[in-house]
Design a protein around this motif. Sequence first.
Motif: not given
Length: 106
Positions: A23-25, A27-37
């Motif tokens: 779940s933490s990985s 969340t980390r992936r979602l944060v990365e994708v959100l940063a790219v967007v």
Amino acid sequence: MSNNPYESPDTAGESPVRKASSSSSLTRRLVEVLAVVVAIGILVALLLPNVRFAGEAARRTECVNNLKRIGLALLNYESDYHCLPPAYTVDGEGKPLHSWRTLILP
């Protein structure tokens, strides 16, 4: 052996860092994708005004080219007839027929 109650003989001397759970990985992936967007959105927002001004510059260039063509047509008419075209031509009864714009057509 040290006095740390969290150390076991297997983990002696290692830092007590937890391993990342799924779940933490995620969340980390979602944060990365959100940063790219967000980064792409900022770039698009910065480039949109330039696209709008490019259309205005294209229209201005087209108008300048049209004026150049009219000028060249007037010069061609002058070189053929040794005078500039009249404002309009008239028929036998004095009625206006055509303006100078039709006279400079090729």
